[in-house]
Design a protein around this motif. Structure first.
Motif, PDB file in Angstrom:
ATOM      1  N   TYR A 210      -0.955  -3.759  -6.771  1.00 50.30           N
ATOM      2  CA  TYR A 210      -0.181  -4.807  -6.112  1.00 50.30           C
ATOM      3  C   TYR A 210       0.829  -4.254  -5.114  1.00 50.30           C
ATOM      4  N   GLY A 211       0.799  -2.943  -4.872  1.00 52.19           N
ATOM      5  CA  GLY A 211       1.612  -2.359  -3.820  1.00 52.19           C
ATOM      6  C   GLY A 211       2.778  -1.516  -4.281  1.00 52.19           C
ATOM      7  N   GLY A 212       3.341  -1.791  -5.465  1.00 49.37           N
ATOM      8  CA  GLY A 212       4.478  -1.026  -5.963  1.00 49.37           C
ATOM      9  C   GLY A 212       4.061   0.033  -6.978  1.00 49.37           C
ATOM     10  N   ASN A 213       5.067   0.497  -7.769  1.00 50.67           N
ATOM     11  CA  ASN A 213       4.797   1.484  -8.820  1.00 50.67           C
ATOM     12  C   ASN A 213       3.920   2.619  -8.281  1.00 50.67           C
ATOM     13  N   LYS A 214       4.325   3.205  -7.169  1.00 52.51           N
ATOM     14  CA  LYS A 214       3.523   4.215  -6.488  1.00 52.51           C
ATOM     15  C   LYS A 214       3.142   5.368  -7.423  1.00 52.51           C
ATOM     16  N   ASP A 215       1.874   5.713  -7.408  1.00 56.76           N
ATOM     17  CA  ASP A 215       1.333   6.804  -8.236  1.00 56.76           C
ATOM     18  C   ASP A 215       1.639   6.610  -9.711  1.00 56.76           C
ATOM     19  N   MET A 216       1.872   5.360 -10.102  1.00 56.01           N
ATOM     20  CA  MET A 216       2.164   5.011 -11.505  1.00 56.01           C
ATOM     21  C   MET A 216       3.398   5.729 -12.035  1.00 56.01           C
TER      22      MET A 216
END
Length: 254
Positions: A210-216
């Motif tokens: 959904y676009g956020g939480n980059k690279d988890m």
């Protein structure tokens, strides 16, 4: 080049421009990244360019493209979200987690225009337990809030919100949270702050697709496993089992 060849090239160029416009590969009239090079290849001529000229490629994560904000709105959102979810010794903050990208995508979605909400009158003062009862669309409230942050910052500190020091940004946001900053075209600044805070937290921990939480990274801070296929073995253990997190995107096609 013959006249027929010139006409053919003109038709091809027109067709490509039409495809780009209709396929959503532009933002504000500008072509996103190397989308054209990736779709059609890059024209090269041995007379004008070396054969080894690099071809620009699309970003590794196309989800990072803006769908709603202009650059100024994006910068204000990123700065405000970072003060709500700042980087510290525990892990990355909102900027590194692409929280503003998540917010951008939510406002561009049907959620941003309250597609599933009943928005007709009559409008009455809601009870505190009834939740949000605003007449204004979410996307419009958010844009009013961003404009309000800049206007209030200029009034209080003679600078735009994104140019303020962290402590000054905190003061502005606290005034918005308390309602001290006034109204946004009849809507309390508190309503905007609540939306901003909720979206910021969602952007830090929602699935990366959904676009956020980059690279988890948001999940990794919490040791959250994400979208696993199952926990049959793990739930039988008496000890905490740390697992490599997976995004919903990892399971697409399986």
């Amino acid at each position: 080049m013959s006249n027929d060849e010139k006409k053919l090239n003109g038709v091809q160029d027109k067709t490509r421009r039409t495809f780009i416009r209709n396929s959503g590969l532009t933002v504000g009239g500008l072509i996103v990244g190397g989308a054209v090079g990736s779709l059609f290849g890059t024209k090269t001529s041995s007379k004008t360019e070396p054969a080894s000229a690099p071809v620009q490629e699309m970003a590794a994560n196309p989800n990072e493209a803006l769908m709603f904000f202009n650059q100024n709105q994006y910068q204000i959102t990123a700065a405000a979200a970072e003060r709500i979810f700042p980087k510290d010794e525990i892990g990355p903050g909102a900027k590194d987690l692409n929280v503003a990208i998540y917010i951008d995508h939510q406002l561009a979605s049907p959620w941003g225009v309250n597609a599933k909400d009943y928005m007709m009158g009559p409008f009455k003062a809601p009870d505190e337990k009834q939740g949000g009862q605003l007449r204004i669309l979410r996307k419009d409230l958010f844009l009013l809030g961003l404009k309000g942050l800049d206007e209030y910052s200029n009034k209080k500190f003679k600078k735009k919100f994104s140019e303020l020091e962290a402590k000054e940004q905190d003061e502005v946001l606290m005034d918005f949270e308390s309602g001290k900053a006034g109204k946004l075209s009849g809507v309390s600044t508190t309503a905007f702050f609540k939306m901003l805070r909720t979206l910021t937290i969602e952007g830090a921990y929602a699935d990366p697709m959904y676009g956020g939480n980059k690279d988890m990274q948001g999940w990794k801070m919490r040791k959250y496993p994400g979208a696993q296929m199952g926990y049959t073995k793990e739930i039988q253990s008496d000890k905490f089992v740390e697992m490599t997190p997976h995004s919903l995107h990892d399971h697409m096609g399986h």
